[in-house]
Structures are given as structure tokens and as C-alpha cells.
Design a protein around this motif. Sequence first.
Motif, mmCIF file in Angstrom:
data_model
loop_
_atom_site.group_PDB
_atom_site.id
_atom_site.type_symbol
_atom_site.label_atom_id
_atom_site.label_comp_id
_atom_site.label_asym_id
_atom_site.label_seq_id
_atom_site.Cartn_x
_atom_site.Cartn_y
_atom_site.Cartn_z
ATOM 1 N N GLY A 109 8.700 5.088 -18.012
ATOM 2 C CA GLY A 109 7.306 4.775 -17.701
ATOM 3 C C GLY A 109 7.077 4.343 -16.264
ATOM 4 N N ILE A 110 8.013 4.667 -15.376
ATOM 5 C CA ILE A 110 7.837 4.269 -13.966
ATOM 6 C C ILE A 110 7.165 5.409 -13.203
ATOM 7 N N VAL A 111 6.018 5.100 -12.596
ATOM 8 C CA VAL A 111 5.285 6.144 -11.875
ATOM 9 C C VAL A 111 5.053 5.780 -10.407
ATOM 10 N N ASP A 112 5.143 4.477 -10.112
ATOM 11 C CA ASP A 112 4.857 4.006 -8.760
ATOM 12 C C ASP A 112 6.067 4.123 -7.843
ATOM 13 N N TYR A 113 6.478 5.337 -7.534
ATOM 14 C CA TYR A 113 7.634 5.510 -6.648
ATOM 15 C C TYR A 113 7.501 6.870 -5.973
ATOM 16 N N ARG A 114 8.359 7.088 -4.999
ATOM 17 C CA ARG A 114 8.351 8.348 -4.262
ATOM 18 C C ARG A 114 9.816 8.715 -4.016
ATOM 19 N N ILE A 115 10.127 10.002 -4.124
ATOM 20 C CA ILE A 115 11.507 10.426 -3.892
ATOM 21 C C ILE A 115 11.692 10.867 -2.443
ATOM 22 N N VAL A 116 12.776 10.371 -1.854
ATOM 23 C CA VAL A 116 13.158 10.818 -0.519
ATOM 24 C C VAL A 116 14.438 11.617 -0.711
ATOM 25 N N GLU A 117 14.389 12.907 -0.437
ATOM 26 C CA GLU A 117 15.580 13.723 -0.671
ATOM 27 C C GLU A 117 16.666 13.401 0.322
ATOM 28 N N SER A 118 17.862 13.241 -0.221
ATOM 29 C CA SER A 118 18.979 12.872 0.636
ATOM 30 C C SER A 118 20.126 13.836 0.380
ATOM 31 N N ALA A 119 20.700 14.361 1.441
ATOM 32 C CA ALA A 119 21.764 15.339 1.268
ATOM 33 C C ALA A 119 23.140 14.697 1.301
ATOM 34 N N GLY A 120 23.242 13.517 1.891
ATOM 35 C CA GLY A 120 24.545 12.848 1.978
ATOM 36 C C GLY A 120 24.352 11.418 2.430
ATOM 37 N N ALA A 121 25.414 10.610 2.283
ATOM 38 C CA ALA A 121 25.367 9.190 2.665
ATOM 39 C C ALA A 121 24.160 8.481 2.064
ATOM 40 N N THR A 122 23.846 8.820 0.830
ATOM 41 C CA THR A 122 22.679 8.254 0.145
ATOM 42 C C THR A 122 22.756 6.738 0.054
ATOM 43 N N GLU A 123 23.975 6.212 -0.170
ATOM 44 C CA GLU A 123 24.138 4.762 -0.348
ATOM 45 C C GLU A 123 23.737 3.982 0.895
ATOM 46 N N GLY A 124 23.723 4.660 2.038
ATOM 47 C CA GLY A 124 23.391 3.962 3.287
ATOM 48 C C GLY A 124 21.891 3.857 3.530
ATOM 49 N N THR A 125 21.074 4.565 2.762
ATOM 50 C CA THR A 125 19.643 4.637 3.077
ATOM 51 C C THR A 125 18.889 3.307 2.936
ATOM 52 N N GLY A 168 0.825 -1.218 0.000
ATOM 53 C CA GLY A 168 0.000 0.000 0.000
ATOM 54 C C GLY A 168 0.853 1.259 0.000
ATOM 55 N N ARG A 169 2.195 1.084 -0.027
ATOM 56 C CA ARG A 169 3.101 2.240 -0.060
ATOM 57 C C ARG A 169 3.872 2.206 -1.373
ATOM 58 N N ARG A 170 4.340 3.381 -1.776
ATOM 59 C CA ARG A 170 5.156 3.416 -2.982
ATOM 60 C C ARG A 170 6.620 3.235 -2.620
ATOM 61 N N ILE A 171 7.337 2.616 -3.531
ATOM 62 C CA ILE A 171 8.753 2.346 -3.323
ATOM 63 C C ILE A 171 9.505 3.686 -3.201
ATOM 64 N N ARG A 172 10.504 3.759 -2.314
ATOM 65 C CA ARG A 172 11.197 5.031 -2.067
ATOM 66 C C ARG A 172 12.582 5.068 -2.711
ATOM 67 N N VAL A 173 12.849 6.148 -3.400
ATOM 68 C CA VAL A 173 14.144 6.360 -4.065
ATOM 69 C C VAL A 173 14.845 7.511 -3.349
ATOM 70 N N ALA A 174 15.985 7.222 -2.724
ATOM 71 C CA ALA A 174 16.733 8.289 -2.056
ATOM 72 C C ALA A 174 17.705 8.924 -3.048
ATOM 73 N N THR A 175 17.711 10.248 -3.106
ATOM 74 C CA THR A 175 18.641 10.924 -4.024
ATOM 75 C C THR A 175 18.728 12.411 -3.745
ATOM 76 N N LYS A 176 19.840 13.027 -4.229
ATOM 77 C CA LYS A 176 19.846 14.486 -4.295
ATOM 78 C C LYS A 176 19.617 14.939 -5.733
ATOM 79 N N TYR A 177 19.559 13.960 -6.655
ATOM 80 C CA TYR A 177 19.300 14.289 -8.065
ATOM 81 C C TYR A 177 17.806 14.143 -8.368
ATOM 82 N N VAL A 178 17.009 14.997 -7.736
ATOM 83 C CA VAL A 178 15.554 14.872 -7.805
ATOM 84 C C VAL A 178 15.033 15.075 -9.236
#
Length: 326
Positions: free
Chosen positions: A152-168, A131-141
Motif C-alpha cells: 500500500g505504499i504509493v508516496d515514492y519515486r524510483i530512481v533507476e540505478s545500474a550499479g553501486a546502488t548501496e552508495g546512493t 513536497g517531494r516523494r521519497i526516492r528508491v534507488a534500484t535496478k529491480y524496478v
Amino acid sequence: MSDTLILAVPSKGRLQENVHAFFARAGMPLVQARGAREYRGALGGVDNVEVAYLSASEIAAALASGAVHVGVTGEDLVRENIPDADKRVMLLEKLGFGHANVVVAVPQAWIDVRSMEDLDDVAGHFHARTGRRIRVATKYVNLTRSFFARHGIVDYRIVESAGATEGTPAAGSAELIVDITTTGATLAANALKVVDDGVMLRSEANLVASLTAPWGEAQHAAARAMFDRMAAEKRARTMREVRTRFIQCDTNLVDEAVSRFRCVAPFGGPTSSGMLTLHCPPDTLHALSLFLRERGASMVTVGPIEYVFAAENPLYEALQARLAGA
Ligand SMILES: Nc1ncnc2c1ncn2[C@@H]1O[C@H](COP(=O)(O)OP(=O)(O)OP(=O)(O)O)[C@@H](O)[C@H]1O
Ligand SMILES: O=P(O)(O)OC[C@H]1O[C@H](OP(=O)(O)OP(=O)(O)O)[C@H](O)[C@@H]1O
Ligand SMILES: [Mg+2]
């Protein structure tokens, strides 16, 4: 209008050292005014240039707003931070350093996900199941939105990340990431893998001009002088000087050498005594020297070139044409 051209260079980070070396090689050392904490400086050998030390992402913003005339920064930052970048700035030249790819990376444990299409399936299933959308962490919004839309990917949500993105993903704050990678070491250390067709941008440091900055006569003159030295350094760096003398040397032979070995005859054909100077790229040097000896040369010398100043100033001409609205 002020009579200085403002040149923005990175004050820290990955690009700083290379940018300093680049300007020094072109015979224009960056001269930091007073102490190392001073954020304005000058450019040795060229008048009317004021150097602004900014972070790489601030440089992209300053080019877009017209606060600086010319800057060096990564293409990733230009594309991410400047909407409609090609209308507001001009990427004049790739500088051959600061290489990094902006990539989509998922946990290595997702063995079924190899392509963006697979990712689309997973995103749909994830949404249906949780029931939740998959989360993509990035600073390249912005880059992420347009790349995902293209796939064609629409089922996702962006989580803004300022640093240590690989750890999310491991930390549980995102399922996957979009970030920059060079060696891949950080991705590997975080058990992430790049999706096969998930390379969004192959970035490197660029020489960038602002199209929105106030370009008066003085700024044009300063850019012309600066770009002339850069071109002279680039021609020299990418060529070696080849010299020989043999009596069978004629214009036909020079034409053949030029077309087969991608050389340039900077001073035209051989002299009456068969003296010839060529500029040749390093990768065809040995083939060229064999060719010249097969045709009669008993000696061929090769040396580095410091600068090649020519009548053409391609970087300036390109900028001038663009500013003139061509
Ligand atoms: N391995 C790399 N990782 C990150 N950036 C790289 C790498 N190699 C080259 N770059 C380039 O260097 C640019 C600046 O990155 P860097 O990490 O040095 O800046 P920063 O000091 O973190 O900047 P800011 O504070 O503005 O985020 C990147 O946007 C990219 O164009
Ligand atoms: O593929 P690799 O060679 O491992 O490089 C990639 C890493 O380098 C950059 O971070 P950086 O070291 O610039 O730190 P930052 O996130 O503080 O800017 C980038 O954000 C990645 O984390
Ligand atoms: Mg960084």
C-alpha cells in the motif's frame, strides 16, 4: 527448424563458476569453442546442444523471447525482466547456488523504521514536509513496484540505478534502496539495514526452460538426454549407498527403514540371503545404521554414489507436460 537446442549459461559474474561445475558434475562439461572469447560452445556428452554464453540478465530476456531453449540464471532476474514470467518460461529446478535476497534497505540512522508500515509513514511525512516523494534507488524496478503496491505504499519515486546502488543514500541521490544481498557486507559498509518484512524475494540460480522457443523433436531429444544426466547426478548427490547383509532382514524391516529414514530401496527387498542395498539421505545415515544393527546386522557399509540413472526423467516429464499444454 534448426535441430539444435540452445542452452544459455552465464559468461561472467557470480553464477559462472558454479554453472560450469554443475554441468561438469552431471557428466556434461561445457566445451568452449576455440578461444575464451568465443561466445558459442558445446556440451560434452550430449549431441545437438549449442551453448550460448550470455550475461545472467541477458539469459532471462533470451528465455522470454524464445531465442534460447534452456538457461541457467537467477530467479531475481527472471521475475524482474519477464512480465508474466510463468506464462513464458518454466522454472524447472532450483540449483542450490547463487543464493541472494532482494531486499528493501534504509539508512541505519532511521531508527524508527523497522517495518514496511513504518516506511509508509515516513514516505507520507517526507512528502508532506518537503513536497517531494521519497526516492528508491534500484535496478529491480518491476519487483519494487509490485512489492510496494502490495504494501500500500504509493508516496515514492524510483530512481533507476545500474550499479553501486548501496552508495546512493550517502551520495544524496536516493533515500533508500532495493537491491540484492547475500552476506549483508555491502549494506553494512554503507550503513544500511534491511526492513524486517522487506525481503521481496529469496532468489537462487534456477534451471529455466523457455515456453516460447521452437521446440522440435531434436530439441526434445536433447533436453531429455541433458535432464536425464542432471537427475542422475542429483539423486546421487543427495543420497549415500548403504549396504548390509543379515538373515533377519525382511521386507517389513525394509519398509520400516524406508519410512523412518527417508531411504529408497532401489532394487527392492533383500535377497534370500539377506543382502540389502538402500539409498539414504546423509542426515539420517547414522540413525539408519544404528537401526540396522539393532535388528541384527553385524556390518553396514556406506559409500558415495556417482550417478543414479532411473526410468523416470522428472525434469523432462514436467517440461513435456507443460509444452503439451497440460
Ligand atoms: N551477492 C550477490 N550479489 C549479486 N548477485 C548475486 C549474488 N549472489 C548471487 N547472485 C545472483 O547472480 C546474478 C548475477 O549477478 P552478477 O552480479 O554475477 O551478474 P552481472 O555480471 O552483474 O550481470 P549483469 O551484467 O547482467 O548485471 C544475480 O542476479 C543473482 O541472481
Ligand atoms: O550482501 P553482499 O554479499 O555484500 O553482496 C551484495 C552485493 O553484491 C552484488 O554486487 P556485485 O559484486 O555482483 O557487483 P555489481 O553490482 O557490479 O554486479 C550486489 O549488487 C550487491 O552490491
Ligand atoms: Mg552483479
